[in-house]
Design a protein around this motif. Structure first.
Motif, PDB file in Angstrom:
ATOM      1  N   THR A  27       0.766  -1.239  -0.129  1.00  0.00           N
ATOM      2  CA  THR A  27       0.071  -0.312   0.009  1.00  0.00           C
ATOM      3  C   THR A  27       0.760   1.672   0.498  1.00  0.00           C
ATOM      4  N   ALA A  28       0.801   2.546  -0.100  1.00  0.00           N
ATOM      5  CA  ALA A  28       0.876   3.146   0.278  1.00  0.00           C
ATOM      6  C   ALA A  28       1.624   4.119   0.837  1.00  0.00           C
ATOM      7  N   HIS A  29       0.514   3.199   1.625  1.00  0.00           N
ATOM      8  CA  HIS A  29       1.346   3.936   3.474  1.00  0.00           C
ATOM      9  C   HIS A  29       2.550   2.905   3.478  1.00  0.00           C
ATOM     10  N   ALA A  30       2.110   1.362   3.470  1.00  0.00           N
ATOM     11  CA  ALA A  30       3.737   0.602   3.599  1.00  0.00           C
ATOM     12  C   ALA A  30       4.699   1.078   3.313  1.00  0.00           C
ATOM     13  N   HIS A  31       4.824   1.376   1.641  1.00  0.00           N
ATOM     14  CA  HIS A  31       5.759   1.842   1.273  1.00  0.00           C
ATOM     15  C   HIS A  31       6.510   3.412   1.761  1.00  0.00           C
ATOM     16  N   LEU A  32       5.646   3.947   2.076  1.00  0.00           N
ATOM     17  CA  LEU A  32       6.512   5.534   3.085  1.00  0.00           C
ATOM     18  C   LEU A  32       7.329   4.684   4.446  1.00  0.00           C
ATOM     19  N   ALA A  33       6.214   3.941   4.775  1.00  0.00           N
ATOM     20  CA  ALA A  33       6.441   3.670   5.987  1.00  0.00           C
ATOM     21  C   ALA A  33       7.776   3.060   5.914  1.00  0.00           C
ATOM     22  N   VAL A  34       7.958   1.187   5.023  1.00  0.00           N
ATOM     23  CA  VAL A  34       9.656   0.686   4.663  1.00  0.00           C
ATOM     24  C   VAL A  34      10.516   1.656   4.283  1.00  0.00           C
ATOM     25  N   TYR A  35      10.443   3.262   4.054  1.00  0.00           N
ATOM     26  CA  TYR A  35      11.996   4.053   4.445  1.00  0.00           C
ATOM     27  C   TYR A  35      12.060   4.921   5.588  1.00  0.00           C
ATOM     28  N   ALA A  36      10.383   5.045   6.201  1.00  0.00           N
ATOM     29  CA  ALA A  36      10.597   6.014   7.137  1.00  0.00           C
ATOM     30  C   ALA A  36      11.277   5.247   8.290  1.00  0.00           C
ATOM     31  N   THR A  37      10.855   4.063   8.641  1.00  0.00           N
ATOM     32  CA  THR A  37      11.468   2.663   9.564  1.00  0.00           C
ATOM     33  C   THR A  37      12.916   2.716   8.890  1.00  0.00           C
ATOM     34  N   PRO A  89       1.727   9.756   7.506  1.00  0.00           N
ATOM     35  CA  PRO A  89       0.321  10.101   7.364  1.00  0.00           C
ATOM     36  C   PRO A  89       0.159  11.628   6.695  1.00  0.00           C
ATOM     37  N   GLU A  90       0.683  12.238   7.067  1.00  0.00           N
ATOM     38  CA  GLU A  90       1.819  13.742   7.248  1.00  0.00           C
ATOM     39  C   GLU A  90       2.366  13.850   6.294  1.00  0.00           C
ATOM     40  N   VAL A  91       2.780  13.608   4.666  1.00  0.00           N
ATOM     41  CA  VAL A  91       2.966  13.941   3.823  1.00  0.00           C
ATOM     42  C   VAL A  91       1.728  13.080   3.033  1.00  0.00           C
ATOM     43  N   LEU A 128       9.248  13.749   0.792  1.00  0.00           N
ATOM     44  CA  LEU A 128       9.174  14.541   2.095  1.00  0.00           C
ATOM     45  C   LEU A 128       9.330  14.018   3.486  1.00  0.00           C
ATOM     46  N   LEU A 129       9.544  12.615   3.237  1.00  0.00           N
ATOM     47  CA  LEU A 129       9.717  12.311   4.543  1.00  0.00           C
ATOM     48  C   LEU A 129      10.831  12.591   5.781  1.00  0.00           C
ATOM     49  N   GLY A 130      11.856  12.921   5.365  1.00  0.00           N
ATOM     50  CA  GLY A 130      12.304  13.409   6.842  1.00  0.00           C
ATOM     51  C   GLY A 130      12.518  15.150   6.670  1.00  0.00           C
ATOM     52  N   ASP A 131      11.521  15.631   5.633  1.00  0.00           N
ATOM     53  CA  ASP A 131      11.720  17.028   6.192  1.00  0.00           C
ATOM     54  C   ASP A 131      12.498  17.763   5.270  1.00  0.00           C
ATOM     55  N   PRO A 132      13.215  17.509   4.554  1.00  0.00           N
ATOM     56  CA  PRO A 132      14.793  18.242   4.048  1.00  0.00           C
ATOM     57  C   PRO A 132      14.466  19.326   3.228  1.00  0.00           C
ATOM     58  N   GLY A 133      15.403  20.478   3.424  1.00  0.00           N
ATOM     59  CA  GLY A 133      15.942  21.367   2.812  1.00  0.00           C
ATOM     60  C   GLY A 133      16.249  21.006   1.985  1.00  0.00           C
ATOM     61  N   VAL A 134      16.230  20.094   0.677  1.00  0.00           N
ATOM     62  CA  VAL A 134      17.217  20.551  -0.703  1.00  0.00           C
ATOM     63  C   VAL A 134      15.722  19.697  -1.007  1.00  0.00           C
ATOM     64  N   LEU A 135      14.938  19.377  -2.559  1.00  0.00           N
ATOM     65  CA  LEU A 135      14.583  18.523  -3.189  1.00  0.00           C
ATOM     66  C   LEU A 135      14.900  18.945  -4.337  1.00  0.00           C
ATOM     67  N   VAL A 136      15.224  17.608  -4.957  1.00  0.00           N
ATOM     68  CA  VAL A 136      15.317  17.138  -6.802  1.00  0.00           C
ATOM     69  C   VAL A 136      14.638  16.269  -7.240  1.00  0.00           C
ATOM     70  N   LEU A 137      14.040  17.014  -8.132  1.00  0.00           N
ATOM     71  CA  LEU A 137      13.099  15.976  -8.246  1.00  0.00           C
ATOM     72  C   LEU A 137      13.306  15.790 -10.470  1.00  0.00           C
ATOM     73  N   ASP A 138      13.171  14.824 -11.001  1.00  0.00           N
ATOM     74  CA  ASP A 138      13.495  14.335 -11.921  1.00  0.00           C
ATOM     75  C   ASP A 138      11.694  14.121 -12.873  1.00  0.00           C
TER      76      ASP A 138
END
Length: 298
Positions: free
Chosen positions: A93-103, A113-115, A146-156
């Motif tokens: 799921t979308a939630h599980a996908h992000l949760a893996v990287y967050a962990t 859920p915030e992002v 946006l998971l880590g609330d970073p100051g730099v975004l690199v988008l392709d």
């Protein structure tokens, strides 16, 4: 939120065997601004971004975040959010996908859920990614950055696959990120996709820099000019310089700051230079961009 820091590309060259993908590329992306990284497909944009993110090793030069290579960042996901070749497990799921990287990155689970809410996917959080449209996957990729609330975004190519409503949404999204002081670098092969979002442009063609500056400077370039080419470009360059004509070399010849092709042709004639093409360049941002990159894809 991590503070925005400059992206610094200095003398970057990347060769793959006999092929030079990027050659002596230098530019800086400043915090608080949206910078469009533009060029036709095959121009070297993705190679540059992959080098910046430590996925490819530079042959020469450097690509850093405020002087620090990506691999040396202490908490990379909290400094840089990047969306390049996104890979999704279709059964998650979308939630599980992000949760893996967050962990894995030690990021609080509450960020997931915030992002998802930030990119408008809250109602799809429990849906498997395999059923997502391309536009929804693009939004999920943005949520990851946006998971880590970073100051730099690199988008392709973040606008690829979005419907008109999604394009309008991402333009506001990018502007808001920059307004918060973040550094935002967005690649695209179409100026029209990003021109309402960007402050600055970096334009490359065949791995080399052809233009860097504000979007306003590209608008100035859109004034009527002349494009001229010759089998002997060195001789043509010398003839234009002798005549006092300012010119920028593009893929299809020299773009001369002179609206009258007759004057440019006369300069070449006086210099004894054979001319293979000579015509007035139409005004307009897109025409100016296409003239710099040669009018199309490699």
């Amino acid at each position: 939120m991590a503070s925005g820091i400059p992206i610094e590309i200095s003398g970057l060259t990347k060769r793959f065997g006999p092929v030079t993908a990027v050659e002596d590329l230098s530019f800086t992306v400043e915090p608080g601004r949206v910078t469009g990284f533009l060029g036709p497909n095959g121009a070297g944009k993705t190679t540059t971004l992959r080098t910046l993110l430590g996925l490819v090793r530079a042959t020469e030069g450097s690509a850093t975040f405020g002087g620090t290579a990506y691999g040396a960042l202490e908490r990379p996901l909290e400094t840089v959010g990047a969306a390049l070749d996104a890979n999704f497990h279709p059964g998650r799921t979308a939630h599980a996908h992000l949760a893996v990287y967050a962990t894995a990155a030690g990021i609080a689970a509450s960020r997931v859920p915030e992002v998802l809410g930030t990119v408008g996917l809250t109602e799809f959080a429990g849906r498997r990614v395999g059923g997502f449209s391309l536009g929804m996957r693009q939004r999920l990729s943005l949520a990851y950055t946006l998971l880590g609330d970073p100051g730099v975004l690199v988008l392709d190519e973040p606008i690829n696959g979005l419907d008109p409503e999604g394009i309008k949404w991402i333009r506001v999204f990018l502007r808001n990120l920059a307004a918060e002081g973040r550094t935002v670098l967005v690649s695209s092969h179409l100026l029209s996709e990003v021109q309402q979002s960007v402050d600055d442009v970096v334009i490359i063609s065949r791995g080399r820099l052809v233009k860097t500056g504000t979007l306003a400077s590209l608008e100035l370039d859109a004034a009527p000019r002349t494009i001229v080419d010759s089998p002997d470009r060195d001789a043509l360059r010398a003839a234009l310089e002798t005549a006092g004509l300012d010119a920028t070399e593009g893929r299809n010849g020299f773009i001369v700051d002179e609206p009258d092709p007759a004057k440019v042709g006369h300069a070449a004639f006086v210099g004894g230079v054979e001319v293979s093409s000579l015509h007035r360049l139409k005004s307009g941002l897109e025409e100016s961009f296409l003239s710099l990159v040669g009018g199309g894809e490699e």
